[in-house]
Write a protein that holds these residues in place. Sequence first.
Motif: not given
Length: 289
Positions: A195-207
């Motif tokens: 969930i690192d915003p620099m590389a992730s494509t996942l929604d951090p709030d959900f996962w």
Amino acid sequence: MKPLWSAWTRWLDRAVDPRPLALVRIALPLCVLADLARLAQLGLLWDVFTPYAEGGLNRIESPHAVVWEWFGPNGPWVAFSTTVLCMALIMIGRWMRPAIVVGVLAYAQLGHVFPPGDRAIDRLIRTALLILLFSGADGAFAWGRKRLASVPAWPEHFLRLFLVLVYTSAGIAKLIQQPEWFSLTADPPLLRILIDPMASTLDPDFWAQFPVLFRVLGIATILLEVSSILLLTRWGPLWAIGGVLMHLGIWASMSLGMFSPGMLALYPVVLAPVLGRTLFRPAPSRRLG
């Protein structure tokens, strides 16, 4: 010792199908070409290969970027064009050996011209190409050349060992730097990575609602990496299933350029026994070596 050495050399020199190596020969430069094409698509070629003083992005002057001295301001473009040409030649299996030598040097110069963009996967691909330099990887799927019936097995073994070193060192480094990979209470390191915003494509709030899932997947990742020695055994194809799933997961959840496809490009030699039984049909021709 002599009987052991003789058995060792016979094992390395045993005949194998050249097509798995040929698939690696095709896939590795394809990754490089796709990566450079993506750079062009984003309109970043000029920014990356232009000196900072002239408006480019790079502020690091590598002493190893000799193309500046040899070709002046056009040096990066010479290295770029040479890399593209050589990777294309490697893919089609024409003049493979000189193309690998020149292509790897030009590809490395691109890394010296823009050091922030020279990632671990770039160096891994260059190393793998140098292994192919001494192989019969152009013995199949090569334009204008008859397929070889077999080639010596040692390049396949070397590439498997190369993967073992990469995965094992990655697993050990994770455990040394972040021992909480096996913790049942700490925040899962894998969740923080994915969930690192620099590389992730996942929604951090959900996962972030599923820490147990990432704790289990994190432990599985470490176990997979440190057990990569199985690639040197008959269990290698079975291990490779986990490796493929791991890289597909990384590819789907993170924006890391050609990291996952670049690693997967080496997997034909791991899956050679499976490929030989399912995809390839034997064809009579000559043997190299």
